[in-house]
Design a protein around this motif. Structure first.
Motif, short mmCIF file in Angstrom:
data_model
loop_
_atom_site.label_atom_id
_atom_site.label_comp_id
_atom_site.label_asym_id
_atom_site.label_seq_id
_atom_site.Cartn_x
_atom_site.Cartn_y
_atom_site.Cartn_z
N GLY A 194 40.30 47.58 37.84
CA GLY A 194 41.06 46.77 39.12
C GLY A 194 41.56 45.31 38.38
O GLY A 194 41.86 44.63 39.12
N GLY A 195 41.27 45.30 37.20
CA GLY A 195 41.95 43.74 36.63
C GLY A 195 40.58 42.82 36.26
O GLY A 195 41.09 41.60 35.65
N ARG A 196 39.44 42.93 36.56
CA ARG A 196 38.41 41.91 36.35
C ARG A 196 38.21 42.22 34.72
O ARG A 196 36.97 42.95 34.39
N ALA A 197 38.97 41.50 33.85
CA ALA A 197 38.69 41.66 32.42
C ALA A 197 37.24 41.34 32.04
O ALA A 197 36.61 42.21 31.15
N GLU A 198 36.39 40.56 32.75
CA GLU A 198 35.12 40.03 32.33
C GLU A 198 34.07 41.15 32.73
O GLU A 198 32.85 40.97 32.26
N LEU B 245 30.70 50.58 39.98
CA LEU B 245 31.25 49.40 40.44
C LEU B 245 31.86 48.60 39.38
O LEU B 245 33.03 47.97 39.19
N LEU B 246 31.36 48.54 38.15
CA LEU B 246 31.69 47.76 37.02
C LEU B 246 32.87 48.27 36.51
O LEU B 246 34.12 47.78 36.04
N VAL B 247 33.01 49.56 36.49
CA VAL B 247 34.21 50.60 35.95
C VAL B 247 35.32 50.28 36.83
O VAL B 247 36.53 50.00 36.43
N LYS B 248 35.11 50.29 38.38
CA LYS B 248 36.24 49.99 38.99
C LYS B 248 36.76 48.69 39.02
O LYS B 248 37.92 48.30 39.16
N GLN C 38 41.51 35.05 39.28
CA GLN C 38 40.26 34.92 38.97
C GLN C 38 39.88 33.80 38.00
O GLN C 38 38.96 33.15 38.31
N LEU C 39 40.79 33.50 37.17
CA LEU C 39 40.55 32.38 36.53
C LEU C 39 40.47 31.03 37.20
O LEU C 39 39.70 30.13 37.17
N ALA C 40 41.55 30.87 37.97
CA ALA C 40 41.78 29.65 39.07
C ALA C 40 40.24 29.57 39.90
O ALA C 40 39.82 28.51 40.05
N GLY D 179 39.89 49.84 46.19
CA GLY D 179 40.19 49.81 44.70
C GLY D 179 40.13 48.21 44.42
O GLY D 179 40.83 47.93 43.23
N ASP D 180 39.53 47.19 45.18
CA ASP D 180 39.74 46.10 44.97
C ASP D 180 38.81 45.59 43.83
O ASP D 180 37.59 45.59 43.78
N GLY D 181 39.49 45.41 42.80
CA GLY D 181 38.56 44.95 41.57
C GLY D 181 37.68 43.71 41.69
O GLY D 181 36.54 43.72 41.05
N ASN D 182 38.15 42.75 42.49
CA ASN D 182 37.41 41.36 42.84
C ASN D 182 36.28 41.93 43.57
O ASN D 182 34.94 41.25 43.14
#
Length: 462
Positions: free
Chosen positions: A341-345, A334-337, A247-249, A309-312
């Motif tokens: 799913g790993g999207r810290a932001e 969607l935000l909770v998922k 995500q950062l990349a 379940g894809d967080g992105n």
């Protein structure tokens, strides 16, 4: 006379002795006279002579180590109360050189904080600072010696090296020393060692620190961009947090238009299924669609991925709905998922939604629960958000105790701003001595991290 007060008797005796005390030919006489003048002032009378001048004379003319220490310590305390740091620490220096460790530690603190600099730093370092390091628990002196060596103010084998003193301070729990050592390792290109040192100095995980440093160096957030270091930190980050690194990349690739290590960043993102291209094209196509059916087709792949379940994908859809003002109520889920799913932001958006939520708003229940869990795991922003909600009311009723509970959690996680705010709140609104004691604890924690507001507030409580 039988019932004469202590100060009355003192002043009566002083009145007899005044003619003699006026002739302060010795340091001892000047010191005693100064104490009499201070007694006058404490009793509410106008002193006959300047106590400060008398103490200064006594301090500078004392002979014998016992008198040098006693007179100079008293003079130093007197001048500190008047915020005359040069005179105060100069007196502490004389007492320290006479062998007083208490004064030596005061001198170390004043020197390190920039309040005073001895005329001959090398002499003081050799005769005062080095002997203090015999105390295995002493951190401040080790930090000061490292600083003096770095600045070139002391040199020679007898003083060792800056890194040696920092290592010793770090082994004794100094986070400041550990951070300095981490920065040195990083500059030398050893990010693995830097990561270990950062981990010992903070509550953030190695993955979080690696992502932070990669972003900082790629984007030049703390100076000029350093792609080499950014690459090294990103490589470590992808081993610790594959999705976070991807995500950062992607974000860095978009921000720099792929001009900095673009091919590598693309590989990092693609390895975790993240598209480096921005949401701009998606938003443009979505807004251009004329029917719900057309819009549905545009987001169909994202929706399918989100349902798996894809967080992105969940985060991309949530941001699309936020940016287009969607009223379907899908955004919260969607935000909770996305966060799960790993999207810290995604947590930033969740917090913003909860802060705007009204009492009884069902769609915000899950958002609130997510923020609460994040706060319990040590997320400072989440804890501060909950403290704010309970302080002013909104989705939850105002509750001072709950607000303070979450603010304290943020403070215990190392957040300087929360430490200062909690300290002030407890000191001014705690209501008892125990609260004030706790308040001072948090204010000191903030002050030790360099917070100027906390340092100023503590000074005002003395």
């Amino acid at each position: 006379m039988k019932y004469m007060t202590f100060w009355g008797r003192t002043l009566l005796l002083a009145g007899v002795c005044i003619p003699l005390a006026a002739c302060t030919n010795t340091a001892h006489e000047a010191y005693n006279d100064a104490k009499v003048q201070i007694g006058y002032a404490k009793a509410g009378f106008e002193p006959r002579r300047d106590a400060g001048a008398l103490l200064a004379f006594a301090a500078k003319n004392a002979t014998g180590s016992k008198d040098i220490v006693r007179h100079n310590r008293e003079y130093a305390k007197y001048e500190l109360r008047r915020r005359k740091y040069q005179e105060a620490y100069s007196a502490y220096e004389r007492a320290a050189l006479a062998g007083d460790n208490g004064s030596a530690r005061k001198l170390v603190k004043g020197h390190y904080d920039g309040l005073y600099r001895p005329t001959d730093v090398a002499v003081v370092a050799r005769n005062v600072y080095l002997p203090l390091t015999a105390d295995k628990a002493d951190v401040n002196t080790r930090l000061l010696l490292a600083k003096l060596l770095d600045n070139g103010e002391i040199t020679g084998r007898e003083f060792g090296t800056s890194s040696e003193w920092l290592r010793e301070a770090g082994e004794r729990g100094s986070t400041k020393a550990l951070r300095e050592l981490a920065e040195r390792a990083e500059k030398a290109g050893d990010v693995a060692q830097a990561s270990e040192l950062y981990a010992r100095s903070e509550t953030a995980s190695k993955a979080e620190r690696s992502l932070r440093q990669a972003r900082s160096h790629y984007l030049g957030q703390e100076g000029r961009p350093n792609v080499k270091l950014g690459h090294a930190w990103m490589e470590l980050a992808r081993k610790l947090d594959r999705k976070g690194a991807a995500q950062l990349a992607a974000r860095i690739h978009r921000t720099t238009s792929g001009q900095r290590d673009g091919a590598y960043l693309t590989d990092v993102a693609a390895a975790a299924g993240v598209n480096v291209f921005g949401q701009g094209q998606l938003l443009q196509a979505y807004n251009a669609a004329k029917t719900d059916e057309e819009r549905g087709k545009i987001i169909a792949p994202l929706r399918a991925a989100a349902e798996k379940g894809d967080g992105n994908a969940s985060y991309t859809l949530a941001m699309l709905f936020i940016n287009t003002g969607d009223k379907s109520g899908q955004t919260a889920d969607l935000l909770v998922k996305a966060y799960a799913g790993g999207r810290a932001e995604a947590l930033d958006q969740i917090i913003a939604q909860v802060l705007r939520a009204e009492a009884g708003q069902k769609s915000a229940d899950e958002l609130y629960s997510t923020v609460e869990k994040a706060a319990e795991k040590g997320n400072v922003e989440a804890a501060r958000a909950l403290s704010s909600i309970y302080r002013i009311g909104g989705f939850k009723s105002a509750d001072k105790s709950a607000s303070r509970k979450w603010l304290r959690l943020a403070a215990d996680s190392g957040d300087v701003k929360s430490q200062y705010e909690l300290g002030v709140d407890l000191y001014e609104n705690g209501g008892d001595g125990q609260s004030k004691e706790l308040a001072l604890k948090y204010l000191k924690m903030a002050a030790q991290q360099g917070d100027a507001f906390a340092q100023s507030y503590l000074s005002s409580t003395n």
